[in-house]
Design an enzyme around this catalytic site. Structure first.
Site, mmCIF file in Angstrom:
data_model
loop_
_atom_site.group_PDB
_atom_site.id
_atom_site.type_symbol
_atom_site.label_atom_id
_atom_site.label_comp_id
_atom_site.label_asym_id
_atom_site.label_seq_id
_atom_site.Cartn_x
_atom_site.Cartn_y
_atom_site.Cartn_z
ATOM 1 N N LYS A 38 5.026 -10.728 4.018
ATOM 2 C CA LYS A 38 3.620 -11.018 3.724
ATOM 3 C C LYS A 38 3.490 -11.852 2.453
ATOM 4 O O LYS A 38 4.075 -11.521 1.428
ATOM 5 C CB LYS A 38 2.848 -9.703 3.568
ATOM 6 C CG LYS A 38 1.400 -9.891 3.131
ATOM 7 C CD LYS A 38 0.704 -8.564 2.964
ATOM 8 C CE LYS A 38 -0.637 -8.732 2.289
ATOM 9 N NZ LYS A 38 -1.349 -7.454 2.121
ATOM 10 N N ASP A 95 0.812 -1.231 0.000
ATOM 11 C CA ASP A 95 0.000 0.000 0.000
ATOM 12 C C ASP A 95 0.843 1.277 0.000
ATOM 13 O O ASP A 95 0.390 2.327 0.478
ATOM 14 C CB ASP A 95 -0.954 0.045 1.197
ATOM 15 C CG ASP A 95 -2.054 -1.007 1.134
ATOM 16 O OD1 ASP A 95 -2.075 -1.786 0.156
ATOM 17 O OD2 ASP A 95 -2.881 -1.064 2.057
ATOM 18 N N ASP A 108 2.781 -3.147 -4.050
ATOM 19 C CA ASP A 108 1.739 -3.980 -4.644
ATOM 20 C C ASP A 108 0.584 -3.176 -5.241
ATOM 21 O O ASP A 108 -0.102 -3.631 -6.150
ATOM 22 C CB ASP A 108 1.212 -4.993 -3.626
ATOM 23 C CG ASP A 108 0.575 -4.352 -2.398
ATOM 24 O OD1 ASP A 108 0.741 -3.126 -2.204
ATOM 25 O OD2 ASP A 108 -0.076 -5.075 -1.621
#
Length: 474
Positions: free
Chosen positions: A142, A46, A293
């Site tokens: 992640k 983000d 991302d």
């Protein structure tokens, strides 16, 4: 060197007569090493196009990323393949639009703890492709491509895994009545996110105040322990996805507040990685990518980032949702301080890395990533001339050259319906990167050309079942 000494002894030749042989042996060793550069992909979560100092943020300090840009290349027109987490990560690791792998959906935008699907074994990941050419591989951070054993990194070509299996705001246990207040002053115990090593949960809830430091420590350990063969490290930070956490030493140190603290700790992490490569003498044989991302999660106000001059953010197919702040670093190969305006995508990291490693890009399927070596090495233009913009399975927009046509628009979040445009709205992104001025009426031939390119692209799509819609069996 031992072989060279043995030849010298047995032949009784004068050393100077054998000097050319020594040079040839040495050069061939270096050539082999250069043919298989180490690959590191550092992926933020983000992060907005305008969140780094080297991309224009006025108060967030990112000296290490700035130095990475000064020693490497900055991409100004580099895209993720989706505006949200799961599909964008699938595209990064497979070099394919997520609609080809079933890693997108019009019902559930990402995978959740109650999802039963994930990245299928039939997909070829970058880790698997590089392992075939002798690379050691590790995933740190992640994942978000399926939390069941068959979908975890260790089932997709990674020798090891240390990180969280999905977003850090999932497994929420805080009282629902608190609503979004939990993000204003987040506490670790508000979420029950697991920290995993390979397939085992080693901590729950994960202590997110120390997680960036621990990811960094794990990454450095892998680098130092794998110097006898080429390696691929995928370091996927959990943040700045909300909830925001940073270590004690970084508390209230940024002028940008909590969000700035988080970005500056990621910057510290990048500095640690690059310094380790330099200290170990690996810098000239390691290409490091830094990207994100998707764009910033603007609905979280000060807890979210900035897309700079770009329109909208995470969740949308406007530029702010999918154009990413991207850097590439490879001393001795990429010219210092390079800035490229050529088109690129996170999918291209897949193809470029395989080509640099002397591997084989899968030929039994459509691979959307292109080889950006010519851009990195300053020898030519980018082969990428087009980019498709998907929201779930819907083709919302399409870029060809500097032109971008939106066939369908919708805000990133909210209940506003999809709006179809006939003709499409059109923007010249090199004149108008903020997508403010629709120039469709003056450019009917451009729209015709983009429509033809979009139709050709769609003809290559073969529908597959969505993995995001499969429920977890209880």
């Amino acid at each position: 060197m031992k072989q060279f000494a043995l030849i010298l002894y047995k032949t009784k030749f004068h050393p100077f007569l054998l000097f050319p042989l020594f040079v040839i042996c040495t050069l061939s060793t270096e050539a082999r090493a250069a043919a298989k550069p180490n690959v590191i992909v550092i992926y933020a979560d983000d992060l907005g196009y305008g969140d780094l100092a080297c991309f224009g943020h006025p108060t967030i300090k990112t000296p290490h990323l700035d130095q990475m840009a000064a020693e490497g290349m900055k991409f100004t027109q580099f895209y993720s393949a989706a505006p949200v987490c799961t599909p964008s990560r699938a595209a990064l690791l497979t070099g394919r639009y997520p609609i080809r792998s079933g890693m997108c959906s019009d019902k559930r935008r990402v995978l959740f703890p109650d999802s039963g699907g994930g990245l299928q074994a039939s997909e070829v990941t970058l880790a698997e492709a590089l392992k075939e050419t002798g690379y050691k591989t590790a995933c740190v951070g992640k994942w978000h491509l399926g939390h069941l054993p068959q979908f975890l990194p260790t089932s997709h070509g990674f020798d090891s895994y240390f990180g969280i299996p999905y977003s850090n705001d999932m497994d929420r246990v805080a009282e629902r009545k608190l609503r979004r207040k939990i993000f204003l002053k987040p506490k670790v115990e508000y979420w029950n996110v697991p920290l995993m090593r390979n397939q085992e949960v080693i901590e729950r809830p994960a202590d997110q105040t120390t997680i960036t430091k621990r990811y960094t420590k794990e990454a450095i350990k892998f680098i130092k322990g794998n110097q006898k063969q080429p390696f691929y490290l995928y370091l996927a930070h959990s943040m700045p996805h909300v909830p925001l956490f940073r270590s004690k030493a970084l508390e209230d140190t940024s002028r940008r507040g909590l969000y700035g603290d988080v970005i500056e700790e990621i910057d510290w992490s990048v500095g640690q990685i690059l310094q380790t490569l330099k200290d170990q003498g690996l810098d000239q044989n390691t290409i490091v990518w830094f990207s994100s991302d998707n764009g910033p999660w603007l609905i979280f106000n000060e807890q979210g980032g900035s897309a700079g001059l770009l329109r909208e953010g995470k969740g949308s197919t406007w530029e702010g949702g999918m154009r990413e702040p991207t850097l590439a670093w490879w001393p001795g190969h990429i010219s210092s301080g390079s800035v490229t305006h050529e088109l690129g995508s996170t999918m291209d990291i897949f193809t470029t890395s395989i080509q640099l490693a002397g591997g084989k890009v899968p030929s039994d399927r459509v691979v959307d990533g292109v080889d950006l070596s010519s851009v990195l090495l300053g020898t030519g233009e980018s082969p990428r001339k087009e980019m498709a913009f998907y929201r779930g399975t819907k083709l919302m927009a399409f870029r060809k050259g500097p032109w971008k046509a939106h066939f369908i628009t919708k805000p990133a979040y909210g209940r506003e319906p999809f709006k179809e445009h006939h003709p499409p709205v059109l923007y010249h992104l090199e004149h108008d990167p903020s997508e403010k001025y629709d120039v469709a009426k003056a450019n009917p031939e451009v729209i015709k050309s983009i429509k033809a390119a979009a139709e050709k692209h769609q003809q290559s799509i073969k529908p597959v079942p969505s993995q995001l819609e499969i429920p977890l069996k209880k």
